[in-house]
Write an enzyme that holds these catalytic residues in place. Structure first.
Site, PDB file in Angstrom:
ATOM      1  N   ASP A  99     -70.477 -63.368  68.786  1.00 20.65           N
ATOM      2  CA  ASP A  99     -71.730 -63.887  68.239  1.00 20.65           C
ATOM      3  C   ASP A  99     -72.239 -62.968  67.138  1.00 20.65           C
ATOM      4  OD1 ASP A  99     -74.093 -65.170  67.731  1.00 20.65           O
ATOM      5  OD2 ASP A  99     -75.123 -64.391  69.513  1.00 20.65           O
ATOM      6  N   LYS A 146     -71.574 -70.137  79.469  1.00 23.08           N
ATOM      7  CA  LYS A 146     -71.633 -69.965  78.008  1.00 23.08           C
ATOM      8  C   LYS A 146     -70.440 -69.136  77.542  1.00 23.08           C
ATOM      9  CE  LYS A 146     -74.280 -67.487  74.465  1.00 23.08           C
ATOM     10  NZ  LYS A 146     -75.447 -66.596  74.218  1.00 23.08           N
ATOM     11  N   ASP A 161     -70.658 -61.895  74.765  1.00 25.44           N
ATOM     12  CA  ASP A 161     -71.509 -63.083  74.823  1.00 25.44           C
ATOM     13  C   ASP A 161     -70.819 -64.258  75.511  1.00 25.44           C
ATOM     14  OD1 ASP A 161     -74.064 -63.984  74.401  1.00 25.44           O
ATOM     15  OD2 ASP A 161     -73.681 -64.799  72.419  1.00 25.44           O
ATOM     16  N   LYS A 164     -77.136 -60.997  62.846  1.00 26.97           N
ATOM     17  CA  LYS A 164     -77.664 -59.907  63.656  1.00 26.97           C
ATOM     18  C   LYS A 164     -77.586 -58.588  62.890  1.00 26.97           C
ATOM     19  CE  LYS A 164     -76.216 -61.758  68.172  1.00 26.97           C
ATOM     20  NZ  LYS A 164     -77.524 -61.749  68.846  1.00 26.97           N
ATOM     21  N   ASP A 196     -79.049 -67.838  65.476  1.00 27.72           N
ATOM     22  CA  ASP A 196     -78.699 -66.878  66.517  1.00 27.72           C
ATOM     23  C   ASP A 196     -79.139 -67.345  67.897  1.00 27.72           C
ATOM     24  OD1 ASP A 196     -77.587 -64.551  67.504  1.00 27.72           O
ATOM     25  OD2 ASP A 196     -79.415 -63.372  67.238  1.00 27.72           O
ATOM     26  N   GLU A 247     -77.844 -69.758  69.537  1.00 31.21           N
ATOM     27  CA  GLU A 247     -76.728 -70.708  69.571  1.00 31.21           C
ATOM     28  C   GLU A 247     -76.256 -71.048  70.972  1.00 31.21           C
ATOM     29  OE1 GLU A 247     -74.861 -67.427  71.049  1.00 31.21           O
ATOM     30  OE2 GLU A 247     -76.238 -67.459  69.345  1.00 31.21           O
ATOM     31  N   ARG A 276     -77.814 -71.910  73.677  1.00 32.53           N
ATOM     32  CA  ARG A 276     -78.423 -73.147  74.205  1.00 32.53           C
ATOM     33  C   ARG A 276     -77.859 -74.384  73.523  1.00 32.53           C
ATOM     34  NH1 ARG A 276     -84.137 -70.806  72.500  1.00 32.53           N
ATOM     35  NH2 ARG A 276     -82.871 -68.953  72.900  1.00 32.53           N
TER      36      ARG A 276
END
Length: 532
Positions: free
Chosen positions: A264, A259, A282, A271, A341, A343, A345
């Protein structure tokens, strides 16, 4: 970091050892008789006087006469000598010493095993790492490290392995530590290209190639889920494909998917501001895949490995993905967005579909996916999710052997039932409870054509608080797994979908990974579900 073997045992011989010598001593230390009037005698006196012991973390500083090779000696107890004891005690001490540039010697007082040797090298690398890319005022670090033990002459292969592992972890740590404006998707693509170019320059066994797909190429593949995350950012996405070919073409590769969210914000589901700066980490999964390939470049094992990195930013804007939107993945399955959030996946699922074209032995995705996993396992172990017992066992074995620990989590189908949607084939989030497992159940829906496992590294990819920074994990686990498979390949068996041809729960037609075109729907079983 420049590692080399010390030319002599400092307990019995004088040799050039640098500015500081750290002597690691485990329980049962026997200095023998007669003792020379030197370091061994001082160590025995310290033990006899009770001023020092070999208990884990116990320290004693000694200053030797100027005529000795190292003016300063740190005696450090490592208890039973377990790798975890070595890492914890040594990394802390090295970090304290490395505030100034120095030449360091680290020597075992007793014979060292491969695992102890590797633990010492990774601890030195962690403690001696100084991030300076965006901090010109940064000082310290290690100029050179000498490693020694009574059996050091037999540790040359361990030294080579340790150097490769440290190089991979250092690269992963460096890029995860970089802020989002210094680690964009395009920059990650450049790093991957550099690894491949360096491999070609080095020559030797095996080939390492890199391809970086840009937005139009990603669009052509039909990666609608991945692209939906990238819509809110001015930074264009990249899809990085690394291929290491160290074995015959007939050997199916291992595929690692990382990933790569370089920052993010949470998107429209923004967030909280506190701690949002840590979302530069991230892309820890992507960093670990890059680190793995750096290690493979140096070791050149006889195995085929593919690395896939979907990378973009998740930002809020007028173009950004919205809660309630429905997107179509490369597989053809549609996804209702309930939370922007969630995201990671969304970019991984398209990469998992792309992985089909390699006809892999197995696919492992690595992601800082859920805070829920941190609540479950803390910062010690990564979460391991798989319905393939053989693959899970081999990853667990690699974790134990590398001391890069993980813990297998349940994958009962009931955990995925709340992913249902009235408006798409699935939603991108389920309920609040067991969120790490429902995230894995989401990814599982895109992996029916090969054995698959998911590593949630949200708790292990970086440290928080005063020690905030990337850890370089799980590069040790991934490298150990790849080397184990190179040494003794394992048949992971058919995928779950192949074992149970009636178990495919996806009613929508899917796109083929090779062409992106919609494939014919599979026949229905008696239960009305499509066969895999």
């Amino acid at each position: 970091m420049n590692f080399s073997l010390a030319s002599a045992n400092p307990l019995t011989q004088d040799a050039e050892l640098g500015d500081v010598l750290i002597l690691l001593a485990a329980d049962g230390l026997d200095l023998g008789e007669p003792l020379q009037a030197g370091l061994s005698l001082l160590v025995k006196r310290a033990l006899a006087a009770g001023h020092w012991s070999t208990d884990s973390g116990k320290r004693l500083s000694l200053y030797l006469p100027e005529s000795r090779p190292a003016a300063r000696v740190e005696l450090l107890g490592i208890g039973d000598g377990a790798p975890a004891r070595i890492r914890d005690a040594l990394a802390k001490l090295v970090k304290e010493l490395a505030v100034d540039p120095l030449k360091l010697a680290v020597c075992f007082a007793q014979d060292a095993t491969d695992a102890q040797w590797t633990a010492a090298m990774t601890a030195i690398a962690a403690g001696g790492h100084v991030y300076g890319t965006t901090k010109p005022s940064a000082r310290g670090g290690l100029k050179k490290v000498l490693l020694g033990a009574p059996n050091a002459a037999t540790r040359k292969s361990s030294l080579a392995y340790g150097k490769a592992l440290v190089a991979g972890m250092t690269l992963a740590r460096e890029w995860a530590n970089r802020p989002g404006n210094h680690a964009t998707p395009g920059m990650l693509g450049d790093v991957a290209r550099h690894i491949a170019a360096q491999a070609r320059k080095d020559g030797g066994h095996g080939q390492l190639e890199c391809e970086v797909l840009e937005q139009k190429q990603i669009e052509k593949l039909g990666m609608g889920s991945f692209l939906s995350v990238a819509k809110g950012s001015d930074e264009a996405p990249r899809f990085i494909v690394l291929r290491y070919e160290g074995a015959d073409d007939s050997q199916r590769p291992l595929v690692f998917v990382g990933k790569g969210i370089t920052f993010d914000s949470g998107g429209i589901s923004l967030k909280p501001g506190a701690g949002m700066d840590e979302m530069k980490f991230d892309m820890g999964g992507a960093a670990s895949v890059l680190g793995l390939f750096e290690s493979l470049r140096l070791l050149r094992p006889k195995i085929n490995v593919v690395g896939l990195i979907p990378t973009c930013e998740n930002m809020p804007s007028g173009r950004a993905l919205k809660p309630g939107d429905v997107v179509q993945s490369m597989s053809g399955q549609t996804i209702e967005i309930l939370n922007t959030d969630a995201e990671g996946r969304l970019i991984l699922c398209d990469a998992l579909t792309y992985a089909e074209r390699f006809q892999p032995q197995a696919v492992v995705d690595i992601a800082t996916l859920t805070g829920n996993c941190v609540l479950a396992l803390g910062h010690l172990r990564s979460g391991l999710f798989s319905t393939n017992d053989v693959l899970a066992h081999e990853l667990q074995r690699a974790a134990d052997e590398s001391s890069d620990l993980c813990w297998r989590m349940p994958m009962d189908d009931v955990y995925g039932k709340d992913l249902k949607s009235n408006f798409a084939d699935m939603a991108n989030v389920a309920g609040r409870l067991a969120g790490a497992i429902s995230a894995a159940k989401f990814l599982e829906r895109f992996t029916g054509r090969y054995p698959w496992a998911h590593l949630d590294i949200a708790g292990t990819a970086w440290d928080e608080g005063a020690a905030k920074g990337a850890t370089g994990r799980p590069v040790p686990l991934l490298l150990q797994f790849a080397l184990n498979m190179a040494e003794q390949p394992v048949d992971f068996g058919p995928s779950v979908a192949q074992q149970q041809s009636q178990a495919d729960k996806v009613a929508a037609p899917s796109r083929t990974a090779k062409t992106g075109k919609v494939a014919k729907a599979a026949p229905r079983s008696k239960s009305g579900k499509r066969a895999g």
